[in-house]
Scaffold this motif. Sequence first.
Motif, PDB file in Angstrom:
ATOM      1  N   ALA A  32       0.836  -1.205   0.000  1.00  0.00           N
ATOM      2  CA  ALA A  32       0.000   0.000   0.000  1.00  0.00           C
ATOM      3  C   ALA A  32       0.872   1.257   0.000  1.00  0.00           C
ATOM      4  O   ALA A  32       0.574   2.230  -0.710  1.00  0.00           O
ATOM      5  CB  ALA A  32      -0.939  -0.004   1.201  1.00  0.00           C
ATOM      6  N   ALA A  33       1.955   1.246   0.757  1.00  0.00           N
ATOM      7  CA  ALA A  33       2.863   2.397   0.785  1.00  0.00           C
ATOM      8  C   ALA A  33       3.494   2.621  -0.587  1.00  0.00           C
ATOM      9  O   ALA A  33       3.665   3.766  -1.025  1.00  0.00           O
ATOM     10  CB  ALA A  33       3.946   2.202   1.845  1.00  0.00           C
ATOM     11  N   GLU A  34       3.807   1.549  -1.300  1.00  0.00           N
ATOM     12  CA  GLU A  34       4.366   1.687  -2.646  1.00  0.00           C
ATOM     13  C   GLU A  34       3.334   2.269  -3.610  1.00  0.00           C
ATOM     14  O   GLU A  34       3.670   3.110  -4.454  1.00  0.00           O
ATOM     15  CB  GLU A  34       4.872   0.343  -3.159  1.00  0.00           C
ATOM     16  N   ILE A  35       2.095   1.826  -3.489  1.00  0.00           N
ATOM     17  CA  ILE A  35       1.032   2.349  -4.356  1.00  0.00           C
ATOM     18  C   ILE A  35       0.837   3.846  -4.108  1.00  0.00           C
ATOM     19  O   ILE A  35       0.738   4.637  -5.049  1.00  0.00           O
ATOM     20  CB  ILE A  35      -0.281   1.576  -4.151  1.00  0.00           C
ATOM     21  N   ILE A  36       0.797   4.237  -2.858  1.00  0.00           N
ATOM     22  CA  ILE A  36       0.602   5.650  -2.520  1.00  0.00           C
ATOM     23  C   ILE A  36       1.800   6.472  -2.990  1.00  0.00           C
ATOM     24  O   ILE A  36       1.635   7.564  -3.549  1.00  0.00           O
ATOM     25  CB  ILE A  36       0.354   5.822  -1.009  1.00  0.00           C
ATOM     26  N   ASP A 117       2.160 -14.161 -13.332  1.00  0.00           N
ATOM     27  CA  ASP A 117       2.182 -13.494 -12.030  1.00  0.00           C
ATOM     28  C   ASP A 117       1.602 -12.091 -12.129  1.00  0.00           C
ATOM     29  O   ASP A 117       2.085 -11.261 -12.901  1.00  0.00           O
ATOM     30  CB  ASP A 117       3.613 -13.392 -11.501  1.00  0.00           C
ATOM     31  N   ALA A 118       0.582 -11.824 -11.333  1.00  0.00           N
ATOM     32  CA  ALA A 118      -0.034 -10.492 -11.299  1.00  0.00           C
ATOM     33  C   ALA A 118       0.840  -9.546 -10.487  1.00  0.00           C
ATOM     34  O   ALA A 118       1.327  -9.903  -9.414  1.00  0.00           O
ATOM     35  CB  ALA A 118      -1.418 -10.576 -10.673  1.00  0.00           C
ATOM     36  N   HIS A 119       1.028  -8.340 -10.996  1.00  0.00           N
ATOM     37  CA  HIS A 119       1.763  -7.311 -10.264  1.00  0.00           C
ATOM     38  C   HIS A 119       0.824  -6.659  -9.259  1.00  0.00           C
ATOM     39  O   HIS A 119      -0.224  -6.154  -9.626  1.00  0.00           O
ATOM     40  CB  HIS A 119       2.280  -6.240 -11.215  1.00  0.00           C
ATOM     41  N   LEU A 120       1.222  -6.656  -7.995  1.00  0.00           N
ATOM     42  CA  LEU A 120       0.401  -6.040  -6.950  1.00  0.00           C
ATOM     43  C   LEU A 120       0.781  -4.583  -6.721  1.00  0.00           C
ATOM     44  O   LEU A 120      -0.024  -3.812  -6.211  1.00  0.00           O
ATOM     45  CB  LEU A 120       0.543  -6.815  -5.642  1.00  0.00           C
ATOM     46  N   CYS A 121       1.998  -4.233  -7.059  1.00  0.00           N
ATOM     47  CA  CYS A 121       2.472  -2.863  -6.882  1.00  0.00           C
ATOM     48  C   CYS A 121       2.820  -2.273  -8.243  1.00  0.00           C
ATOM     49  O   CYS A 121       2.958  -3.007  -9.214  1.00  0.00           O
ATOM     50  CB  CYS A 121       3.675  -2.836  -5.942  1.00  0.00           C
ATOM     51  N   PRO A 122       2.993  -0.969  -8.321  1.00  0.00           N
ATOM     52  CA  PRO A 122       3.267  -0.335  -9.612  1.00  0.00           C
ATOM     53  C   PRO A 122       4.642  -0.657 -10.172  1.00  0.00           C
ATOM     54  O   PRO A 122       4.891  -0.453 -11.351  1.00  0.00           O
ATOM     55  CB  PRO A 122       3.136   1.150  -9.326  1.00  0.00           C
TER      56      PRO A 122
END
Length: 136
Positions: A32-36, A117-122
């Motif tokens: 979540a911190a990476e997404i933000i 593999d799905a990427h969860l972060c950007p």
Amino acid sequence: MAIYEWSHSQEAYDNVRKQIRDMDVEQLRIIAAEIITYRLTLEKHNQLSILIGDECDEHPVCPTSYFDEQVYSEMLGHDDMSLVVNWHKTSTEEFTELSEFIWNFTSEQRSCSNMSDAHLCPYGCHTVPFSIDENE
């Protein structure tokens, strides 16, 4: 690494969502911190592009290649990550848990590596497979 767009079954998407829900809280906080961080960098990039009129790769605040360690540390340092996530969600996002925030981003981004593999972060450093091995 090649980046692809999702093209899987509903079962595959459900598997990704389940794996996100099953992650421990600390891992969810990191993602979540990476997404933000990405979203804030993207916002800064858009503001700079308007001011100087350059393309993304022509200035140092490109959200796909620039990772702001200071912003990331600040986001990760909050005790209640759900408050931080709610502050930085888009106007169309509705969720009550970090896992839903990450799922919303992941399903909107729809990127994967090797179609497995799905990427969860950007940035593609946090991934989960589309299939779940039932023998584990």
